[in-house]
Design an enzyme around this catalytic site. Sequence first.
Site, PDB file in Angstrom:
ATOM      1  N   ASP A 160       0.753  -1.083   0.343  1.00 14.13           N
ATOM      2  CA  ASP A 160      -0.108  -0.131  -0.095  1.00 14.13           C
ATOM      3  C   ASP A 160       1.169   0.914  -0.547  1.00 14.13           C
ATOM      4  OD1 ASP A 160      -3.101   0.675   0.504  1.00 14.13           O
ATOM      5  OD2 ASP A 160      -2.130   2.445   1.700  1.00 14.13           O
ATOM      6  N   ASN A 201      -2.238  13.323  -2.510  1.00 11.09           N
ATOM      7  CA  ASN A 201      -2.827  13.921  -4.483  1.00 11.09           C
ATOM      8  C   ASN A 201      -3.578  14.925  -3.671  1.00 11.09           C
ATOM      9  OD1 ASN A 201      -3.546  11.815  -6.240  1.00 11.09           O
ATOM     10  ND2 ASN A 201      -4.991  10.710  -5.213  1.00 11.09           N
ATOM     11  N   HIS A 219      -4.319  15.333  -8.847  1.00 14.41           N
ATOM     12  CA  HIS A 219      -4.806  13.102  -9.112  1.00 14.41           C
ATOM     13  C   HIS A 219      -3.454  13.252 -10.145  1.00 14.41           C
ATOM     14  CE1 HIS A 219      -8.272  12.117  -6.915  1.00 14.41           C
ATOM     15  NE2 HIS A 219      -8.586  13.756  -6.327  1.00 14.41           N
ATOM     16  N   ASP A 234      -1.196  10.133 -10.231  1.00 16.56           N
ATOM     17  CA  ASP A 234      -1.338   8.877 -10.747  1.00 16.56           C
ATOM     18  C   ASP A 234       0.612   8.789 -11.669  1.00 16.56           C
ATOM     19  OD1 ASP A 234      -4.350   8.513 -10.756  1.00 16.56           O
ATOM     20  OD2 ASP A 234      -4.522  10.140 -13.340  1.00 16.56           O
ATOM     21  N   GLU A 278      -4.581   2.485  -4.535  1.00 17.05           N
ATOM     22  CA  GLU A 278      -2.859   2.758  -4.101  1.00 17.05           C
ATOM     23  C   GLU A 278      -2.278   1.042  -4.022  1.00 17.05           C
ATOM     24  OE1 GLU A 278      -4.763   4.836  -0.672  1.00 17.05           O
ATOM     25  OE2 GLU A 278      -4.752   4.680  -3.018  1.00 17.05           O
TER      26      GLU A 278
END
Length: 351
Positions: free
Chosen positions: A223, A231, A236, A240, A266
Site C-alpha cells: 500500500d 493527491n 490527481h 497518477d 493505491e
Amino acid sequence: MQATTSLPTGQAAPTGVPRPFNEAQRLSTLREYQILDTGDEAAFNDLASIAAAVCNTPVALVSLVDADRQWFKARIGVDVAQTPRDASFCARAILRPDELMEIPDAAKDSRFSQNPLVTDGLKIRFYAGAPLLADDGTAMGTLCVIDQQARELTPTQCEAMQALSRQVMAYMNLRKLASQLAHQSSTDALTGIWNRRAFDLRLQEEWSKHLRRLAPLALLMLDVDLFKSFNDSFGHPAGDVALTSTARILSQPLRTEDFCARYGGEEFAMILPELDMNAALLAAERLRLAVEKAPWPKRPITVSIGVSALVPRADANPSTLVARADRALYDAKASGRNQTAQFKDWSHALA
C-alpha cells in the site's frame, strides 16, 4: 500412398535457402502472432484437411517459417511438428509472397532434387504452397499440399489453395486480436501492469500448481503510504504519475515467474512462487527500500508491505493467502508505515 513420418530433422539442403529481403521484419511480425509452438486448433486442422481433399493429396500443412525451422501449426499426413528451414520447400515459397509456388516433380527440379525431403523421408515429388500473408504483405509461411507422385494442380485447385490460405490468415488475425483483447482486459490502464482480474486468475493457477508440488507460495500486499494526502497536496495527475512510477519500481526486480498487479487504488499485490516466509520477507524488504530510495520529485513515497506464505492445502483456498497478507499489511501500517510485516496469527496484537 500413405505419407511417412520419418522426416529428417537434422539435415539441410545442400545449397540452403535464401532469406527474404525483409527477414528481420518478417520474423518480428511472425512473433507478434504468438502462435509458434502452440497446441492443435480445430480451425487450422480443418483448413489443412480441406486443402488435402480439394487437391487430392495425402499431405497438407499449415507451415510457419521461423528463423531456423519450419513449424507446422496444422499437419495432415505427417506426425512431426517441424523440420529444418534449409530443407524446407515453404522457405522458398515465401520468397515470392504474391504467388503460389508449384513444383510438379521435385526430383527433376535442380533446387530440390538433392533435398533430404525428396531423397529420403517423405520422398516428395509434388509440392504446392500458397503463402500466408500478414496485412502488410509479409509472408509468415504457407498452406501447402504434398504428394509422392508427380502431378500438377488444376486452375480451380490453385484458386482454392489461395482462398484457403487467406482463411488461414483470417484465423491467425482473429487469434491475434483475441489475444490482444484478453491482454487489454487483464492490464491496468494507468500503470500498464496486470489488474485485479489477472491477479485473481494467476493466483488460482499458482495455488493449484503449488498444491500439486507441495511447494511454498508467497503473497505480498503493498500500500502506498498516505496517498490521499499526496493527491490532496499535488493533485490527481501527480498521483497518477506516482502510482505509475511505483508500479515500475516494483516490477523491476522481479523474477520471470513473479507476478505484480495493481490490486486497486493505491494498493498492489505480488505473487512470489516457490518462496517461503523468510525468502518472501527478504524480497519484500528489497522492494520497500527500492521505493523509499527512488528520486521522487514532489515528496518521498514509501510503501507498507504485508507478507504471507504457506504451502497450499486441499482444504484451503487462495483467499487464505490474500487475507493473511492483508492482515499483515494492516500491522505494517499500524506500526508506523514504511514497514514490512509478516502474518503471524489472527490473534496477534501490536505491542
